[in-house]
Design a protein around this motif. Structure first.
Motif, PDB file in Angstrom:
ATOM      1  N   PHE A 336      41.600  36.673  41.688  1.00 23.79           N
ATOM      2  CA  PHE A 336      42.650  36.493  42.705  1.00 23.79           C
ATOM      3  C   PHE A 336      41.949  36.253  44.026  1.00 23.79           C
ATOM      4  O   PHE A 336      40.729  36.408  44.131  1.00 23.79           O
ATOM      5  N   ASP A 337      42.735  35.903  45.035  1.00 25.43           N
ATOM      6  CA  ASP A 337      42.137  35.499  46.304  1.00 25.43           C
ATOM      7  C   ASP A 337      42.039  36.702  47.244  1.00 25.43           C
ATOM      8  O   ASP A 337      43.060  37.296  47.606  1.00 25.43           O
ATOM      9  N   ILE A 338      40.834  37.045  47.642  1.00 25.11           N
ATOM     10  CA  ILE A 338      40.670  38.224  48.516  1.00 25.11           C
ATOM     11  C   ILE A 338      41.135  37.941  49.946  1.00 25.11           C
ATOM     12  O   ILE A 338      41.154  38.840  50.782  1.00 25.11           O
ATOM     13  N   LEU A 339      41.500  36.720  50.237  1.00 20.07           N
ATOM     14  CA  LEU A 339      42.050  36.401  51.563  1.00 20.07           C
ATOM     15  C   LEU A 339      43.568  36.509  51.578  1.00 20.07           C
ATOM     16  O   LEU A 339      44.212  36.260  52.593  1.00 20.07           O
ATOM     17  N   ASP A 340      44.136  36.902  50.455  1.00 18.34           N
ATOM     18  CA  ASP A 340      45.586  37.097  50.341  1.00 18.34           C
ATOM     19  C   ASP A 340      45.866  38.587  50.574  1.00 18.34           C
ATOM     20  O   ASP A 340      45.488  39.440  49.769  1.00 18.34           O
TER      21      ASP A 340
END
Ligand code: HDD
Length: 737
Positions: A336-340
């Protein structure tokens, strides 16, 4: 009228109160009984920040009353007027100044997080993190720097109750030797939205509704759930808010999270992604929902007072500071995107590395000057830290200072004492409202008038100028979001699966309660549909409480993929799955009446004290209570300090005392209410007869403890470590109170 030099107008008015004696001097007499604040005493080592604040602290004791211009005032009781009944005069500069200042006392409250409480403290480094960051306070173990922390609720106004169901703010200002660094975090590791542009919509939806400005301090209303039901990205944070995390026992028992991913940058200019964490040394703990609602009436300042009292008692709240460092390789395997900001990084996949500890050891001297005027901003970073490309964080970097320029009256709010860094400030910004400094010399750069000072400092491994971490970027200008932000159901499922059975049940009840307050049925249906996409059993349970039946298609929604293969959840996400919790700093209501057994009382008080638990002696009346062989003092009445304000209740026996308490409705209510909220309720000696006067006659369980003082208190301490008597849950559902 008194115009003499010795007596003043106030002397005349207070003379009768002081027995009519001549009053001279008067002010210090009146205030001398006020006990000094323990936390403000010198037993606490003064930090650099505290020393700096000394220059601004004003002691009024022994000082004459003056106007703001320093003129001593002879009469502060009557307005200057013509004769005794005539009109007031405009030349009464003192009355006019006093009223005008009062008229302007309020400033705009924070648009969110208006209700909060703060404390001073210090941060101590455990281990050097030099390999990943230049952050000055993470270089040498043992180094200490001052901090100020403000905890808050999000939705309610400044005067709203503390124990509402809500996310809590957890904002920390580190006064570092390279300037102020703020971690403006929350008690929940994820956020409702992914992009800052949606923040005003989210806040409008959750705040009291625009037509009638209700409800206060609550998300249980249509506009909030309307927004949520149309915005699946918010579901994960809603799961946390509906769980026990939304109703913490205390600010001291909350975790803190940066939520956003940042970067740490080392002296080689290498960067890694990081999430910051605070772990409460006091352990994690929550309230019971019914109890939380009752406290909003019984003591709306419950969390504020708990923080204040624990610091005054020398039980300084402590939080360990941890980092979750994400390498590029980690990023690829997370899936998953750690910037989300709606996603957390499971601790069982990337553990939190504990690198230091914060101790809160000093209450503010003045709530407005410090807690209200402090201004946090996620853009306040220092060398060793940088922003990630998280679109929520990017927007936050603008919003905070912008709102502060409005809330605190202009650009010079950084000169307010609590906001000043402990290092010198030199720049070419000038003037504006409330400029406090008298800055000499030219106000532009380059200049030859003053040798071009103040000058830039190149970046250095230590003590250099801040420079942004260089990063290669390319792309089309557009308003798209990354497809990696599209999945919304795996993480709420991970959270739900991580909870213990009773936490799951509490979350189901949380959803049922809130959606039960929603008037529009189509909104309830949409939320149930979202729940079905996360977990069918959860959706069925909540739907049943709303008389909604799931369709076959809803029952057969595909199960979301497990996050990082964690099919059974992550224990770190539960409040209670890791076993016993620390109990230092908890409170027990110890109930007595005249004739209570003095020995039993002593045994209980001493055993609790050893565990750093406060015993609040309460009785049918406040003040002196005559025990079997002496006296004790009841700090409150049984009615005035109900069980919801304590972690456990102990009845002390004694023939006369038990006889009195057996027929005391408040005492029996305290017993039943404590039991209902899954608290230990204990009976020493013949106090068990009080139990037999209630519907619980003859009942015993792990937390319904009967016996002599030593046995009772030993068992009590063991049960308190479990926080609540969770097994009692099915029974208490059948009890009225
Ligand atoms: Fe915020 C205050 C935490 C997203 C805009 N926020 C505020 C406070 C905390 C947070 C703890 C109170 C600070 C204090 O005690 O003074 N906010 C968060 C977290 C977020 C978040 C953890 C998500 C990661 N906030 C967020 C966004 C925006 C804002 C996306 C706007 C784009 N927040 C504000 C604000 C406040 C604020 C309106 C109100 C008062 C203030 O800033 O000083 O600017």
């Amino acid at each position: 009228m008194n115009t003499g030099t010795k007596k003043t107008a106030l002397d005349d008015s207070i003379a009768p109160l002081l027995g009519g004696a001549a009053v001279e001097p008067h002010y210090s007499d009146l205030i001398s009984h006020v006990p000094p604040s323990k936390s403000a005493n010198s037993s606490v080592q003064a930090t650099e920040k505290s020393k700096q604040l000394d220059h601004f602290r004003v002691e009024n004791a022994g000082q004459p009353l003056t106007t703001s211009h320093g003129v001593k005032i002879a009469n502060n009781q009557q307005t200057l007027r013509v004769g005794e009944t005539g009109p007031a005069l405009m030349e009464d500069f003192h009355a006019i100044e006093k009223l005008a200042a009062f008229d302007r006392e309020r400033i705009p409250e924070r648009v969110v997080h208006a209700r909060g409480s703060g404390a001073h403290g210090y941060f101590e480094c455990y281990k050097s993190m030099k390999h990943v960051t230049k952050l000055s306070f993470l270089q040498n173990p043992g180094d200490k720097i001052p901090v100020f922390v403000r905890f808050s609720t999000v939705q309610g106004f400044r005067g709203s109750p503390d124990t509402v169901r809500d996310v809590r703010g957890f904002a920390t200002k580190f006064y570092t030797e390279e300037g102020n660094f703020d971690i403006v975090g929350n008690s929940i590791p994820v956020f409702f939205i992914q992009d800052a542009i949606k923040f005003p919509d989210f806040v409008h939806a959750v705040k009291p509704e625009p037509h009638n400005e209700v409800p206060q301090g609550q998300s249980a209303h249509d506009t909030f759930w309307d927004f949520i039901s149309l915005q699946p990205e918010s579901l994960h944070t809603v799961f946390w808010a509906m769980s026990d995390r939304g109703i913490p026992r205390s600010y001291r028992t909350m975790e803190g999270f940066s939520v956003n991913t940042y970067k740490l940058v080392n002296d080689q200019d290498k960067a890694v992604h990081v999430k910051f964490h605070w772990k409460p040394v006091q352990g994690k703990a929550s309230l019971i929902w019914d109890e939380a609602q009752l406290i909003t009436g019984r003591d709306p300042d419950f969390h504020r007072k708990d923080l204040w009292d624990s610091i005054e008692a020398g039980l300084f709240p402590q939080f360990e500071f941890g980092v979750q460092i994400v390498t590029e390789e980690d990023e690829r395997r997370l899936g998953f995107d750690i910037l989300d900001a709606t996603k957390l990084i499971p601790e069982s996949v990337i553990p939190v590395e504990i690198v230091g500890k914060m101790t809160l050891n000093r209450n503010p001297d003045n709530f407005f000057a410090e807690t209200e005027q402090i201004a946090f901003c996620p853009a306040n970073i220092v060398p060793g830290v940088d922003f990630s490309n998280d679109p929520l964080l990017q927007g936050r970097t603008f919003s905070y200072t912008d709102t502060q320029r409005h809330r605190l009256g202009g650009p010079n709010f950084t000169e307010i004492p609590i906001n000043r860094p402990v290092v010198p400030v030199h720049h070419h910004q000038r003037d504006g409202m409330h400029q406090m400094n008298i800055v000499k010399g030219p106000n532009y750069e380059p200049n030859s008038m003053a040798g071009n000072w103040p000058r830039e400092t190149p970046p250095k491994p230590h003590g250099g100028g801040f420079h942004s971490h260089a990063m290669m970027l390319a792309g089309m200008k557009n308003r798209h979001h990354s497809p990696s932000f599209d999945e919304h159901f795996s993480q709420p499922r991970l959270y739900y699966l991580s909870l213990t059975d009773f936490e799951k049940e509490n979350m189901r009840s949380g959803f049922s309660f809130e959606l039960g307050k929603v008037q529009k049925t189509h909104i309830r249906q949409r939320v149930v549909d979202l729940l079905a996409r996360v977990d069918t059993d959860l959706a069925i349970a909540v739907a049943a409480s709303l008389s909604i039946e799931l369709t076959d298609s809803q029952k057969n929604y595909p199960v979301p993929d497990p996050v990082c293969g964690l099919t059974k959840g992550d224990p770190a996400l539960s409040l209670y799955s890791s076993g016993d919790v620390p109990i230092a700093g908890r409170r027990v209501n110890v109930i007595v009446s005249d004739g209570a057994c003095a020995d039993s009382l002593k045994t209980v008080e001493e055993a609790l004290k050893k565990e750093h638990i406060t015993a609040d002696i309460i009785a049918p009346r406040v003040g002196t209570i005559h025990t079997s062989s002496g006296t004790t003092t009841a700090s409150d009445s049984i009615c005035g300090r109900p069980s919801v304000l304590a972690d456990a209740v102990v009845f002390i026996g004694g023939d006369q005392s038990t006889k009195t308490l057996k027929v005391n409705g408040d005492a029996k209510h305290q017993l039943m209410e404590g039991f209902k909220h899954l608290k230990p309720v204990c009976f020493v000696g013949n106090a068990v007869e009080i139990l037999d006067e209630t519907d619980l006659k003859g009942k015993r369980d792990e937390g319904l403890i009967v016996g002599d003082a030593a046995t009772v208190v030993e068992q009590l301490i063991n049960v308190m470590k479990k926080h609540r008597v969770w097994d009692r849950t099915p029974l208490v559902k059948t009890l009225p109170a």
